[in-house]
Design an enzyme around this catalytic site. Structure first.
Site, PDB file in Angstrom:
ATOM      1  CE1 TYR A  87      36.390  39.291  37.452  1.00  0.00           C
ATOM      2  CE2 TYR A  87      34.391  40.599  37.482  1.00  0.00           C
ATOM      3  CZ  TYR A  87      35.473  40.044  38.148  1.00  0.00           C
ATOM      4  OH  TYR A  87      35.630  40.239  39.500  1.00  0.00           O
ATOM      5  CB  CYS A  88      36.106  34.050  33.550  1.00  0.00           C
ATOM      6  SG  CYS A  88      36.397  32.523  34.501  1.00  0.00           S
TER       7      CYS A  88
END
Length: 152
Positions: A87-88
């Protein structure tokens, strides 16, 4: 003339293949949260953002490994026989996609968490900041109010 129907829809077989492929490559914040809470073995959630972003807040149980360090450090931190979820920041950022690509090139099974950190926070899920665990109120545009799950 219909805007929706101006391009023919996929056949049932094409649609099945398409949507099954998406689910093999993507997961969402609700499912990741459930698996982290259940401590599902063989699953590593990786925050691919910068140190400054990580310190601002991250998913409890996540591992910090910026995209640029994946190729050099993944093998020392994550067993090869596990599934990695990257995830970012959120939907407007392709950092998780880039990180997922790096893991895939190393031979890992990998999924991208759609919505990223933004939707994790917007759904009112817990965030680790240093030693503190905080929650912001759920945004009723992204989560059902009163803590009831959407049921999807």
């Amino acid at each position: 003339m219909s805007k929706v129907l101006s391009i023919p829809s996929a056949t049932s077989a094409e649609a099945t293949a398409h949507f099954a492929a998406r689910l093999r490559h993507e997961t969402d914040v609700s499912d990741v949260h459930a698996d982290l809470e259940a401590r599902v073995p063989g699953l590593f959630v990786v925050d691919s953002r910068s140190l400054e972003a990580w310190q601002q807040g991250h998913l409890p149980g996540a591992l910090h490994l910026p995209t640029g360090e994946v190729a050099a450090r993944a093998a020392e931190l994550i067993p090869a026989d596990t599934v990695v979820v990257t995830y970012c920041w959120g939907p407007g950022c392709n950092g998780a996609t880039r990180a997922a690509l790096e893991f895939a090139k190393l031979g890992y099974q990998v999924k991208e968490m759609i919505g990223g950190y933004e939707y994790w926070v917007r759904e009112g899920l817990p965030v680790r900041t240093g030693d503190d665990l905080i929650r912001r109120p759920a945004d009723d545009l992204t989560a059902v109010s009163l803590g009831i799950v959407c049921g999807c």
